[in-house]
Design an enzyme around this catalytic site. Structure first.
Site, short mmCIF file in Angstrom:
data_model
loop_
_atom_site.label_atom_id
_atom_site.label_comp_id
_atom_site.label_asym_id
_atom_site.label_seq_id
_atom_site.Cartn_x
_atom_site.Cartn_y
_atom_site.Cartn_z
N ARG A 58 -19.92 6.79 43.90
CA ARG A 58 -20.99 5.80 43.88
C ARG A 58 -21.76 5.81 45.19
O ARG A 58 -21.22 6.20 46.22
CB ARG A 58 -20.40 4.39 43.73
CG ARG A 58 -19.45 4.27 42.60
CD ARG A 58 -18.80 2.88 42.64
NE ARG A 58 -17.65 2.85 41.74
CZ ARG A 58 -16.85 1.81 41.58
NH1 ARG A 58 -17.07 0.70 42.26
NH2 ARG A 58 -15.85 1.87 40.73
N ARG A 79 -20.83 3.41 56.95
CA ARG A 79 -21.63 2.33 57.54
C ARG A 79 -20.82 1.53 58.57
O ARG A 79 -21.37 1.07 59.57
CB ARG A 79 -22.18 1.43 56.44
CG ARG A 79 -23.27 2.14 55.63
CD ARG A 79 -23.59 1.43 54.33
NE ARG A 79 -24.05 0.08 54.56
CZ ARG A 79 -24.27 -0.80 53.57
NH1 ARG A 79 -24.07 -0.44 52.30
NH2 ARG A 79 -24.68 -2.01 53.85
N ASP A 82 -24.19 2.75 47.26
CA ASP A 82 -24.55 1.34 47.18
C ASP A 82 -26.06 1.12 47.07
O ASP A 82 -26.84 2.03 47.31
CB ASP A 82 -24.07 0.63 48.46
CG ASP A 82 -22.64 0.13 48.30
OD1 ASP A 82 -22.13 0.12 47.17
OD2 ASP A 82 -22.05 -0.24 49.33
#
Lengths: 246, 246
Positions: free
Chosen positions: B51, B198, B53
């Site tokens: 995935r 991140r 975000d």
């Protein structure tokens, strides 16, 4: 009253152009809305160096406005940026004399047009360059561009909707440069007519793709007929890069 | 049935992430909608390498799907791009064996994170880089990054919402490079946990700005506690750059 000159940059993709129009989101509208917030709702008129069309970007548009607020130049920049949407940015604010006029005092402009030379669609460039998937002969375009240098009547290279009567303009430089798969056209001149850069690019692309020869440009200019020039290249590749003053 | 592997690129700014969610615009939704159009409304399930975000971009996401349509690889690319919205692009389509799996066969990934080091807001970078207006000591960040190389339990560097149990990952390389005012962080590893890149970037920024020393990284890793690491850097600077297979 103090007059201020600002250099502003904007991503034109979310705007219906620079100038205020009823029920449209425009650069001028956002600038005047931010200034109205700073002036207790009073209308502060913003004057730009010229209009840009829907989808056209600016790296160095110049505007002026008058204000009686006592604020330092660098605080103006911070205050305006805090009130403006993220797709407009104020890069510089300077005090100028009350005789300064962003439009009438401009002695020249630089525009750039960016082509993405690729058969692959790039999601990151779709609003910032015109994707051109065909072969281009840059040397032929360079040869053709020489015909536009100097002072000419550019009637063939402006929208039929142009309202100004005098269509004589001087182009000082036309350059081409590649960076990765981006081909940039650079135009410097004393002024540009409505759609002029986009029609020059569209016509040069017809030369670069072999549909026209460079020497045809001479006749296209001489005949002063918009129908003889090429298509208007799309807005998303065009940037108002810099405005020059004395 | 034939299995196809595609490399896709997307501007994540208009999406609620990669994976299908009720009433949200996602990458997977758009890919499956395009495939459904090609298959008379039949649902074709798309499997991604992982995935991404909301707001996170991809330059080289990899997906696979199965189809009984007899179409050449390069025609798949053209057909899908004509049906997909402009913020997603299919860069390559290849026939693969039915045993290929975009997620399970991935042996590594490269992510990049882009900072725009400037006090001036850039309207053209707002969705594509994280604006960082403060001074950064890149050498201190480089020193800190060495502690993350190799195989570690990255519990401190993933979202508390992470569902996977095994939080051991191997990072092969962390590099930094400047281009103009853009500082890019490059991470290559065998896999990355939820928000891991991140959080690594957010923590390295606290080192670069002098709030932490590089050697603290050792304790943050050892204590396996998300609260000890830095803030999660914003989504818009992150790119899934490449997915590696054997």
């Amino acid at each position: 009253m103090q007059r201020y000159r600002c250099i502003i940059s904007y991503d034109g993709s979310g705007f219906s152009g620079y100038q205020v129009q009823p029920n449209k989101r425009t650069i001028q509208l956002e600038l005047e809305a931010a200034l109205a917030k700073m002036h207790k709702g009073d209308t502060i008129k913003v004057v730009g160096s010229g209009r840009t069309d829907a989808g056209v970007h600016a790296k160095g548009q110049v505007i002026h406005f008058d204000s009686s607020l006592l604020i330092l130049e660098n605080r103006w920049e911070v205050a305006l940026n805090s009130l403006l949407p993220e797709d407009i940015s104020v890069l510089e604010v300077k005090k100028v004399s009350e005789s300064f006029h962003a439009r009438f005092d401009a002695v020249g402009k630089e525009y750039r047009y960016v082509l993405q030379l690729s058969s692959k669609r790039d999601p990151f460039q779709r609003k910032f360059a015109y994707q051109y998937p065909f072969r281009l002969n840059v040397e032929a375009m360079r040869t053709a561009s020489k015909y536009f240098l100097g002072t000419h009547d550019f009637t063939s290279f402006c929208s039929a909707k142009t309202e100004v009567v005098d269509k004589v303009r001087t182009i000082e430089a036309i350059d081409f440069f590649m960076e990765g798969n981006l081909l940039t056209f650079r135009f410097v001149g004393n002024g540009f007519l409505y759609n002029m850069v986009r029609i020059l690019v569209g016509t040069l692309l017809e030369v670069g793709s072999g549909q026209r020869s460079p020497s045809e440009m001479q006749d296209v200019l001489a005949n002063r007929d918009r129908r003889l020039a090429g298509k208007t290249a799309p807005a998303q590749g065009l940037y108002l890069w810099e405005v020059f003053y004395n």
